[in-house]
Design a protein around this motif. Sequence first.
Motif, PDB file in Angstrom:
ATOM      1  N   LEU A 179     -42.408 -63.755  -0.909  1.00 57.04           N
ATOM      2  CA  LEU A 179     -43.735 -63.172  -0.788  1.00 57.04           C
ATOM      3  C   LEU A 179     -44.701 -63.992  -1.634  1.00 57.04           C
ATOM      4  CD1 LEU A 179     -45.120 -60.754   0.559  1.00 57.04           C
ATOM      5  CD2 LEU A 179     -44.753 -59.468  -1.550  1.00 57.04           C
ATOM      6  N   ASP A 180     -45.715 -64.548  -0.981  1.00 58.20           N
ATOM      7  CA  ASP A 180     -46.711 -65.375  -1.652  1.00 58.20           C
ATOM      8  C   ASP A 180     -48.083 -64.777  -1.384  1.00 58.20           C
ATOM      9  OD1 ASP A 180     -48.199 -67.319  -2.856  1.00 58.20           O
ATOM     10  OD2 ASP A 180     -47.757 -68.900  -1.401  1.00 58.20           O
ATOM     11  N   GLY A 181     -48.523 -63.899  -2.286  1.00 64.46           N
ATOM     12  CA  GLY A 181     -49.763 -63.171  -2.043  1.00 64.46           C
ATOM     13  C   GLY A 181     -49.578 -62.223  -0.877  1.00 64.46           C
ATOM     14  N   ASP A 182     -50.368 -62.403   0.186  1.00 64.64           N
ATOM     15  CA  ASP A 182     -50.208 -61.562   1.378  1.00 64.64           C
ATOM     16  C   ASP A 182     -49.520 -62.325   2.509  1.00 64.64           C
ATOM     17  OD1 ASP A 182     -52.214 -63.306   2.017  1.00 64.64           O
ATOM     18  OD2 ASP A 182     -53.710 -61.797   2.539  1.00 64.64           O
ATOM     19  N   SER A 183     -48.900 -63.460   2.174  1.00 69.13           N
ATOM     20  CA  SER A 183     -48.138 -64.228   3.158  1.00 69.13           C
ATOM     21  C   SER A 183     -46.648 -64.160   2.852  1.00 69.13           C
ATOM     22  CB  SER A 183     -48.593 -65.698   3.152  1.00 69.13           C
ATOM     23  OG  SER A 183     -49.953 -65.809   3.486  1.00 69.13           O
ATOM     24  N   VAL A 184     -45.837 -64.399   3.884  1.00 65.34           N
ATOM     25  CA  VAL A 184     -44.382 -64.413   3.726  1.00 65.34           C
ATOM     26  C   VAL A 184     -43.865 -65.787   4.134  1.00 65.34           C
ATOM     27  CG1 VAL A 184     -42.194 -63.455   4.496  1.00 65.34           C
ATOM     28  CG2 VAL A 184     -44.157 -61.944   4.135  1.00 65.34           C
ATOM     29  N   ASP A 185     -43.229 -66.467   3.185  1.00 67.64           N
ATOM     30  CA  ASP A 185     -42.610 -67.758   3.469  1.00 67.64           C
ATOM     31  C   ASP A 185     -41.149 -67.537   3.855  1.00 67.64           C
ATOM     32  OD1 ASP A 185     -44.954 -69.082   2.754  1.00 67.64           O
ATOM     33  OD2 ASP A 185     -44.352 -69.224   0.650  1.00 67.64           O
ATOM     34  N   ILE A 186     -40.756 -68.043   5.011  1.00 69.32           N
ATOM     35  CA  ILE A 186     -39.355 -68.070   5.423  1.00 69.32           C
ATOM     36  C   ILE A 186     -38.867 -69.488   5.196  1.00 69.32           C
ATOM     37  CG2 ILE A 186     -37.729 -67.671   7.307  1.00 69.32           C
ATOM     38  CD1 ILE A 186     -39.900 -65.928   8.630  1.00 69.32           C
ATOM     39  N   VAL A 187     -37.965 -69.659   4.217  1.00 71.11           N
ATOM     40  CA  VAL A 187     -37.537 -70.996   3.818  1.00 71.11           C
ATOM     41  C   VAL A 187     -36.030 -71.113   3.998  1.00 71.11           C
ATOM     42  CG1 VAL A 187     -37.499 -72.700   1.970  1.00 71.11           C
ATOM     43  CG2 VAL A 187     -39.417 -71.094   2.134  1.00 71.11           C
ATOM     44  N   ALA A 188     -35.607 -71.866   4.996  1.00 69.10           N
ATOM     45  CA  ALA A 188     -34.174 -72.106   5.210  1.00 69.10           C
ATOM     46  C   ALA A 188     -33.673 -73.051   4.125  1.00 69.10           C
ATOM     47  CB  ALA A 188     -33.945 -72.697   6.595  1.00 69.10           C
ATOM     48  N   SER A 189     -32.711 -72.593   3.330  1.00 67.90           N
ATOM     49  CA  SER A 189     -32.250 -73.370   2.181  1.00 67.90           C
ATOM     50  C   SER A 189     -30.937 -74.099   2.425  1.00 67.90           C
ATOM     51  CB  SER A 189     -32.096 -72.447   0.958  1.00 67.90           C
ATOM     52  OG  SER A 189     -31.237 -71.357   1.267  1.00 67.90           O
ATOM     53  N   GLN A 222     -50.183 -60.870   5.920  1.00 68.87           N
ATOM     54  CA  GLN A 222     -49.515 -59.651   6.350  1.00 68.87           C
ATOM     55  C   GLN A 222     -50.066 -58.452   5.572  1.00 68.87           C
ATOM     56  OE1 GLN A 222     -47.213 -59.020   8.952  1.00 68.87           O
ATOM     57  NE2 GLN A 222     -48.282 -60.919   9.411  1.00 68.87           N
ATOM     58  N   THR A 223     -51.191 -57.924   6.059  1.00 70.22           N
ATOM     59  CA  THR A 223     -51.748 -56.709   5.481  1.00 70.22           C
ATOM     60  C   THR A 223     -51.021 -55.512   6.065  1.00 70.22           C
ATOM     61  OG1 THR A 223     -53.906 -57.761   5.256  1.00 70.22           O
ATOM     62  CG2 THR A 223     -53.839 -55.366   5.107  1.00 70.22           C
ATOM     63  N   LEU A 224     -50.630 -54.589   5.212  1.00 65.69           N
ATOM     64  CA  LEU A 224     -49.863 -53.432   5.632  1.00 65.69           C
ATOM     65  C   LEU A 224     -50.788 -52.312   6.086  1.00 65.69           C
ATOM     66  CD1 LEU A 224     -47.102 -53.490   2.872  1.00 65.69           C
ATOM     67  CD2 LEU A 224     -47.187 -54.672   5.058  1.00 65.69           C
ATOM     68  N   PRO A 225     -50.222 -51.210   6.616  1.00 68.31           N
ATOM     69  CA  PRO A 225     -51.069 -50.114   7.099  1.00 68.31           C
ATOM     70  C   PRO A 225     -52.109 -49.663   6.076  1.00 68.31           C
ATOM     71  CG  PRO A 225     -48.796 -49.728   7.715  1.00 68.31           C
ATOM     72  CD  PRO A 225     -48.801 -50.949   6.849  1.00 68.31           C
ATOM     73  N   PHE A 226     -53.326 -49.454   6.560  1.00 74.46           N
ATOM     74  CA  PHE A 226     -54.446 -48.960   5.765  1.00 74.46           C
ATOM     75  C   PHE A 226     -54.792 -49.888   4.606  1.00 74.46           C
ATOM     76  CE2 PHE A 226     -52.245 -45.129   7.473  1.00 74.46           C
ATOM     77  CZ  PHE A 226     -53.217 -44.773   8.401  1.00 74.46           C
ATOM     78  N   ILE A 242     -41.630 -55.901   5.523  1.00 74.33           N
ATOM     79  CA  ILE A 242     -42.602 -56.196   4.470  1.00 74.33           C
ATOM     80  C   ILE A 242     -43.230 -54.874   4.065  1.00 74.33           C
ATOM     81  CG2 ILE A 242     -44.615 -57.595   3.856  1.00 74.33           C
ATOM     82  CD1 ILE A 242     -43.994 -59.179   6.513  1.00 74.33           C
ATOM     83  N   GLU A 243     -43.247 -54.567   2.765  1.00 74.05           N
ATOM     84  CA  GLU A 243     -43.739 -53.250   2.367  1.00 74.05           C
ATOM     85  C   GLU A 243     -44.541 -53.301   1.073  1.00 74.05           C
ATOM     86  OE1 GLU A 243     -40.313 -50.754   1.912  1.00 74.05           O
ATOM     87  OE2 GLU A 243     -39.850 -51.493  -0.096  1.00 74.05           O
ATOM     88  N   GLY A 244     -45.286 -52.227   0.844  1.00 76.44           N
ATOM     89  CA  GLY A 244     -46.077 -52.097  -0.370  1.00 76.44           C
ATOM     90  C   GLY A 244     -46.438 -50.645  -0.604  1.00 76.44           C
ATOM     91  N   THR A 245     -46.977 -50.350  -1.786  1.00 78.10           N
ATOM     92  CA  THR A 245     -47.296 -48.979  -2.183  1.00 78.10           C
ATOM     93  C   THR A 245     -48.673 -48.935  -2.834  1.00 78.10           C
ATOM     94  OG1 THR A 245     -44.962 -48.455  -2.550  1.00 78.10           O
ATOM     95  CG2 THR A 245     -46.566 -47.016  -3.594  1.00 78.10           C
ATOM     96  N   ASP A 252     -58.730 -44.728   5.656  1.00 78.18           N
ATOM     97  CA  ASP A 252     -59.556 -44.514   6.840  1.00 78.18           C
ATOM     98  C   ASP A 252     -58.613 -44.566   8.048  1.00 78.18           C
ATOM     99  OD1 ASP A 252     -61.276 -44.625   9.013  1.00 78.18           O
ATOM    100  OD2 ASP A 252     -62.757 -45.866   7.967  1.00 78.18           O
ATOM    101  N   LEU A 253     -58.497 -43.475   8.785  1.00 76.00           N
ATOM    102  CA  LEU A 253     -57.587 -43.430   9.920  1.00 76.00           C
ATOM    103  C   LEU A 253     -57.950 -44.438  10.990  1.00 76.00           C
ATOM    104  CD1 LEU A 253     -56.949 -39.590  10.383  1.00 76.00           C
ATOM    105  CD2 LEU A 253     -55.580 -41.268   9.132  1.00 76.00           C
ATOM    106  N   ASP A 254     -59.187 -44.943  10.969  1.00 71.31           N
ATOM    107  CA  ASP A 254     -59.591 -45.977  11.928  1.00 71.31           C
ATOM    108  C   ASP A 254     -59.077 -47.360  11.544  1.00 71.31           C
ATOM    109  OD1 ASP A 254     -60.938 -44.074  13.323  1.00 71.31           O
ATOM    110  OD2 ASP A 254     -62.930 -44.608  12.558  1.00 71.31           O
ATOM    111  N   GLN A 255     -58.468 -47.466  10.352  1.00 68.20           N
ATOM    112  CA  GLN A 255     -58.124 -48.784   9.828  1.00 68.20           C
ATOM    113  C   GLN A 255     -56.623 -48.944   9.597  1.00 68.20           C
ATOM    114  OE1 GLN A 255     -60.543 -51.151   9.409  1.00 68.20           O
ATOM    115  NE2 GLN A 255     -61.912 -49.645  10.312  1.00 68.20           N
ATOM    116  N   ILE A 256     -55.790 -48.320  10.432  1.00 65.41           N
ATOM    117  CA  ILE A 256     -54.365 -48.421  10.203  1.00 65.41           C
ATOM    118  C   ILE A 256     -53.865 -49.861  10.339  1.00 65.41           C
ATOM    119  CG2 ILE A 256     -53.757 -47.924  12.623  1.00 65.41           C
ATOM    120  CD1 ILE A 256     -51.246 -46.516  11.531  1.00 65.41           C
ATOM    121  N   ASP A 257     -54.516 -50.654  11.169  1.00 60.91           N
ATOM    122  CA  ASP A 257     -54.055 -52.019  11.388  1.00 60.91           C
ATOM    123  C   ASP A 257     -55.135 -53.032  11.061  1.00 60.91           C
ATOM    124  OD1 ASP A 257     -52.116 -53.917  12.176  1.00 60.91           O
ATOM    125  OD2 ASP A 257     -53.051 -54.114  14.143  1.00 60.91           O
ATOM    126  N   ALA A 258     -55.933 -52.734  10.047  1.00 63.55           N
ATOM    127  CA  ALA A 258     -57.002 -53.650   9.667  1.00 63.55           C
ATOM    128  C   ALA A 258     -56.939 -53.904   8.167  1.00 63.55           C
ATOM    129  CB  ALA A 258     -58.366 -53.059  10.037  1.00 63.55           C
TER     130      ALA A 258
END
Length: 259
Positions: A179-189, A222-226, A242-245, A252-258
């Motif tokens: 997790l890098d800020g609001d981005s997710v790096d998938i790094v095959a090692s 990757q902004t999460l709900p609300f 991906i989750e957060g609290t 705002d119920l109008d902004q679940i995916d914004a």
Amino acid sequence: MRKLIIGLVSLVALALVVDFGVAAYSEYRVSRAIRQGGDLPSDPQVTVHGFPFLTQAVDGHYRNVEIRAQDVPNDYVRATTIEANLRGVSIPLSDLFDGSVRTVPVDELDGRVRIEATDLGRFLGIVDLQVSAPPADKSDGTGGSGGSGMTTNGGVVLTGTVPVGPIETEVSVQADLILDGDSVDIVASDFYFGPEGSADFSIPDVVKPAVLGLFTKTIDRQTLPFGVLPTDVYAEGSQIVIEGTAENTTIDLDQIDAP
């Protein structure tokens, strides 16, 4: 006595019917408000937990409201499932029934985005991609009892058919989820040779970086709900989660995916 018992049973049954009916109608109103405001492709599933519902409705305070919306379009992967658990929700009964509810104070909000292996595969360009959590290391005290379906922070096994030189080959790699800020790096090692892996020991060293690079990519913003900011990313079954609290917030119920 028999008539009294029958009467009491009838009253209890009627109360249950009314309680479930009012709960179902309230869940429907919230679901429609979220769909319309968020321009979702279908009504999200809304569940108000706790019984009886009517006592919560009269008080205007709900202990736990669960929201789940599937096939939500995403700019980076084709679609995601978004989930939110709202604990300590305050909604006046009048606003709930007349459909005017929009902003909602919440004591605690857990938000998640789930990315299925199929959608992640489209994003990576690997059409048959499979996602699984790697088995636990025996040295960690679990005796290797982990595996696909377990939650494993930061690590995941990705399997798919990719070009290895001129030949299409099924390959498994161990990848880190960062997790890098609001981005997710998938790094095959590295390649994965475990019990469920498909890596081939004969893969030439000269092509290994290129093959690992096919499983490496960044999922941006990757902004999460609300508008909740992500704080964790992990593999769960065949999904990337991906989750957060957030606490003591107003959504705002109008902004679940914004954002």
